[in-house]
Design an enzyme around this catalytic site. Structure first.
Site, PDB file in Angstrom:
ATOM      1  N   HIS A   1       0.931  -1.183   0.008  1.00 21.88           N
ATOM      2  CA  HIS A   1      -0.047   0.183  -0.119  1.00 21.88           C
ATOM      3  C   HIS A   1       0.962   1.184   0.021  1.00 21.88           C
ATOM      4  O   HIS A   1       1.794   1.323  -0.926  1.00 21.88           O
ATOM      5  CB  HIS A   1      -1.016  -0.172   1.080  1.00 21.88           C
ATOM      6  CG  HIS A   1      -2.078   0.808   1.226  1.00 21.88           C
ATOM      7  ND1 HIS A   1      -2.412   1.641   0.190  1.00 21.88           N
ATOM      8  CD2 HIS A   1      -3.040   1.066   2.213  1.00 21.88           C
ATOM      9  CE1 HIS A   1      -3.589   2.363   0.768  1.00 21.88           C
ATOM     10  NE2 HIS A   1      -3.974   2.005   1.598  1.00 21.88           N
TER      11      HIS A   1
ATOM     12  N   HIS B   1      -1.895  -2.054  -9.981  1.00 23.06           N
ATOM     13  CA  HIS B   1      -2.916  -1.665  -9.092  1.00 23.06           C
ATOM     14  C   HIS B   1      -4.037  -2.592  -9.083  1.00 23.06           C
ATOM     15  O   HIS B   1      -4.442  -3.186 -10.180  1.00 23.06           O
ATOM     16  CB  HIS B   1      -3.479  -0.255  -9.801  1.00 23.06           C
ATOM     17  CG  HIS B   1      -4.201   0.559  -8.635  1.00 23.06           C
ATOM     18  ND1 HIS B   1      -5.455   0.756  -8.472  1.00 23.06           N
ATOM     19  CD2 HIS B   1      -3.759   1.200  -7.629  1.00 23.06           C
ATOM     20  CE1 HIS B   1      -5.883   1.216  -7.380  1.00 23.06           C
ATOM     21  NE2 HIS B   1      -4.790   1.852  -6.935  1.00 23.06           N
TER      22      HIS B   1
ATOM     23  N   ASP C   1       2.616   5.713  -6.707  1.00 20.87           N
ATOM     24  CA  ASP C   1       4.001   5.811  -5.918  1.00 20.87           C
ATOM     25  C   ASP C   1       5.142   5.872  -6.615  1.00 20.87           C
ATOM     26  O   ASP C   1       6.465   6.253  -5.908  1.00 20.87           O
ATOM     27  CB  ASP C   1       3.841   4.671  -4.932  1.00 20.87           C
ATOM     28  CG  ASP C   1       2.915   4.762  -4.114  1.00 20.87           C
ATOM     29  OD1 ASP C   1       2.760   5.759  -3.418  1.00 20.87           O
ATOM     30  OD2 ASP C   1       2.356   3.665  -3.662  1.00 20.87           O
TER      31      ASP C   1
HETATM   32  C1  COA Z   1      -0.825  -3.109  -6.053  1.00 19.71           C
HETATM   33  C2  COA Z   1      -1.049  -4.691  -6.036  1.00 19.71           C
HETATM   34  C3  COA Z   1      -0.869  -5.073  -4.457  1.00 19.71           C
HETATM   35  C4  COA Z   1      -2.300  -5.248  -6.569  1.00 19.71           C
HETATM   36  O1  COA Z   1      -2.266  -6.450  -6.252  1.00 19.71           O
HETATM   37  P1  COA Z   1      -3.379  -7.519  -6.846  1.00 19.71           P
HETATM   38  O2  COA Z   1      -4.698  -6.867  -7.456  1.00 19.71           O
HETATM   39  O3  COA Z   1      -3.732  -8.484  -5.472  1.00 19.71           O
HETATM   40  O4  COA Z   1      -2.617  -8.337  -8.178  1.00 19.71           O
HETATM   41  P2  COA Z   1      -1.840  -9.552  -8.095  1.00 19.71           P
HETATM   42  O5  COA Z   1      -0.972  -9.318  -6.907  1.00 19.71           O
HETATM   43  O6  COA Z   1      -2.778 -10.626  -8.017  1.00 19.71           O
HETATM   44  O7  COA Z   1      -1.010  -9.228  -9.309  1.00 19.71           O
HETATM   45  C5  COA Z   1      -1.478  -9.892 -10.570  1.00 19.71           C
HETATM   46  C6  COA Z   1      -0.163 -10.430 -11.235  1.00 19.71           C
HETATM   47  O8  COA Z   1       0.635  -9.396 -11.869  1.00 19.71           O
HETATM   48  C7  COA Z   1       1.816  -9.320 -11.009  1.00 19.71           C
HETATM   49  N1  COA Z   1       2.181  -8.272 -10.454  1.00 19.71           N
HETATM   50  C8  COA Z   1       1.641  -7.311  -9.676  1.00 19.71           C
HETATM   51  N2  COA Z   1       2.029  -6.130  -9.558  1.00 19.71           N
HETATM   52  C9  COA Z   1       3.304  -6.519  -9.838  1.00 19.71           C
HETATM   53  C10 COA Z   1       4.404  -5.621  -9.698  1.00 19.71           C
HETATM   54  N3  COA Z   1       4.289  -4.624  -8.899  1.00 19.71           N
HETATM   55  N4  COA Z   1       5.765  -6.151 -10.014  1.00 19.71           N
HETATM   56  C11 COA Z   1       5.761  -7.489 -10.820  1.00 19.71           C
HETATM   57  N5  COA Z   1       4.697  -8.216 -10.851  1.00 19.71           N
HETATM   58  C12 COA Z   1       3.464  -7.718 -10.578  1.00 19.71           C
HETATM   59  C13 COA Z   1       1.645 -10.551  -9.945  1.00 19.71           C
HETATM   60  O9  COA Z   1       2.914 -10.903  -9.572  1.00 19.71           O
HETATM   61  C14 COA Z   1       0.538 -11.309 -10.601  1.00 19.71           C
HETATM   62  O10 COA Z   1       1.322 -12.243 -11.316  1.00 19.71           O
HETATM   63  P3  COA Z   1       0.991 -13.809 -11.441  1.00 19.71           P
HETATM   64  O11 COA Z   1      -0.561 -13.745 -11.638  1.00 19.71           O
HETATM   65  O12 COA Z   1       1.679 -14.427 -12.270  1.00 19.71           O
HETATM   66  O13 COA Z   1       0.800 -14.293  -9.821  1.00 19.71           O
HETATM   67  C15 COA Z   1       0.145  -5.313  -6.746  1.00 19.71           C
HETATM   68  O14 COA Z   1       0.126  -4.845  -8.137  1.00 19.71           O
HETATM   69  C16 COA Z   1       1.350  -4.914  -6.304  1.00 19.71           C
HETATM   70  O15 COA Z   1       2.089  -5.819  -5.214  1.00 19.71           O
HETATM   71  N6  COA Z   1       2.102  -3.608  -6.742  1.00 19.71           N
HETATM   72  C17 COA Z   1       3.368  -3.362  -5.963  1.00 19.71           C
HETATM   73  C18 COA Z   1       3.100  -2.578  -4.727  1.00 19.71           C
HETATM   74  C19 COA Z   1       2.753  -1.150  -5.107  1.00 19.71           C
HETATM   75  O16 COA Z   1       3.124  -0.705  -5.789  1.00 19.71           O
HETATM   76  N7  COA Z   1       1.558  -0.737  -4.272  1.00 19.71           N
HETATM   77  C20 COA Z   1       1.215   0.369  -4.289  1.00 19.71           C
HETATM   78  C21 COA Z   1      -0.330   0.424  -4.910  1.00 19.71           C
HETATM   79  S1  COA Z   1      -1.152   1.967  -5.164  1.00 19.71           S
END
Ligand code: COA
Length: 381
Positions: A221, A260, A311
């Site tokens: 987050h 996201h 971010d």
């Molecule tokens: C924001 C976030 C938590 C959303 O999570 P989510 O909706 O649960 O999405 P998922 O974790 O299910 O991701 C879907 C796929 O994309 C990949 N993915 C998503 N964000 C990624 C990232 N930042 N880097 C690499 N891979 C990523 C995941 O590994 C997943 O791959 P898979 O299906 O092969 O396992 C996720 O994109 C993330 O962890 N981002 C990095 C942290 C971040 O920037 N947070 C601030 C948000 S505003």
């Protein structure tokens, strides 16, 4: 033909309640606060106007804005017990823990005794969180006890002045003000939802916001902006960055500041903050961080169709403003408290306890075994 299994869990796609505060990219509505486009607000409004809009539902008239701003200015000073508590927090602490503690302590010293006080409490938090963060930072650096007097009108300029001990440049003040607007509100994100769950028990606003700060702290987050900075700083050139990111992706590592839960093709806030990062980088003569950031974004889109969220370019923008990395997520708090408080007020306006159900997946019908007869071999896990 194989189809990829849809991920479950995390309440993804679940509509958990109603709000009139914000839309996040749904039904072609884009990111709007109270119906106003984030692009218009970022270009034409100040953070104080936006905070008023979120809290009251309407943009302020000139007179209303003046009185809101002077109320905020009059509420900047910290009560002595809060300042003393901050002085006791070690310099090694994470500043998110500082704000979490400061917020909680303020709630002890100036408790919300009735919901009639909710707007005053919201204003108190908005006004005093910048003081808390700057006070602890300066005290933990060299024992300086900052005062809370300032000719800076707005929260952005006040915070920068207290943090750095000098008047900020116009560019830096404006960039900070805009970043506070971008971070102010984002519907039912994890920290806001925390605040609403807490509020729905009829708890006080300080408890709701303390919980929200704890939720924002995590790297999935708010903590992503700090993690993004640590990543970007590792690389000296765009080529090095490309190589490093390719390796991280091959190792299935998360690249912080990308992706996201709700947006699928882009985060509208990125466009705005990226523009500020570029301008700030030019101002400080940067030839590394911004080009490295751009290359990382190109690689992430090319390889994974993942886009930078707010971010990612906030990291280099804050860095160019001279802000220590550990303060990036706390600055998010200084802004988001406006959104959190608005959700607390909205939740109270039509409250029902938030208590979802769970699908039970544990063992059934186990025979109770007396203490003296239990053994590891009988365990299921
Ligand atoms: C924001 C976030 C938590 C959303 O999570 P989510 O909706 O649960 O999405 P998922 O974790 O299910 O991701 C879907 C796929 O994309 C990949 N993915 C998503 N964000 C990624 C990232 N930042 N880097 C690499 N891979 C990523 C995941 O590994 C997943 O791959 P898979 O299906 O092969 O396992 C996720 O994109 C993330 O962890 N981002 C990095 C942290 C971040 O920037 N947070 C601030 C948000 S505003």
């Amino acid at each position: 033909m194989t189809t990829k299994k849809k991920k479950t869990g995390g309440l993804a796609g679940v509509v958990a309640g109603q709000t009139a505060i914000c839309t996040v990219g749904k039904e072609g509505k884009g990111l709007n606060y109270r119906g106003y486009s984030i692009f218009d607000l970022a270009e034409h409004a100040t953070f104080e106007e936006v905070a008023f809009l979120l809290l009251h539902g309407e943009l302020p008239l000139l007179k209303e804005l003046d009185s809101f701003k002077s109320r905020l200015r009059s509420q900047r000073a910290l009560p002595a017990p809060v300042a003393e508590t901050l002085e006791k927090i070690p310099a090694t602490a994470h500043p998110m823990d500082v704000l979490r503690t400061g917020c909680s302590m303020l709630g002890v010293i100036e408790p919300e005794e009735s919901f009639d006080q909710q707007m005053s409490v919201a204003i108190r938090m908005l006004a005093s969180f910048p003081s808390m963060l700057a006070y602890w930072h300066r005290f933990s650096q060299d024992g300086t006890k900052i005062d809370f007097e300032s000719s800076e009108e707005g929260i952005a300029g006040y915070f920068l002045e207290k943090l750095h001990g000098k008047t900020p440049s116009d560019l830096t003040r404006d960039a900070m003000d805009c970043s506070l607007i971008l971070y102010a509100e984002h519907e039912f994100n994890a920290s806001t939802f925390t605040a609403r769950v807490c509020t729905a028990t009829l708890s006080d606003m300080y408890s709701a916001i303390t919980g929200a700060i704890g939720t924002l702290r995590g790297p999935l987050h708010g903590g992503a902006n700090e993690a993004a900075m640590e990543l970007i700083e590792k690389f000296q050139t765009p080529d090095q960055a490309e190589e490093g990111i390719m390796k991280m992706l091959a190792d299935k590592e998360l690249i912080m500041g990308f992706g996201h839960r709700v947006y699928t093709v882009s985060d509208p806030r990125n466009e705005v903050i990226k523009g500020w990062a570029k301008r700030l980088g030019e101002e400080v003569g940067d030839e590394v961080l911004y080009p490295v950031s751009e290359r990382i974004a190109d690689v992430m889109w090319r390889e994974k169709k993942l886009f930078p969220n707010l971010d990612f370019f906030s990291a280099s923008a804050y860095h160019f403003m001279g802000i220590p990395t550990a303060l990036f997520t706390p600055i998010f708090v200084l802004s988001r408290v406006s959104g959190w408080a608005s959700h607390v007020i909205e939740q109270r306006g039509n409250n029902r306890l938030i208590r979802p159900g769970a699908e039970y997946i544990g063992p059934d019908n186990r025979d109770f075994v007396a203490l003296e007869d239990r053994s590891f071999d009988d365990r299921m896990v």
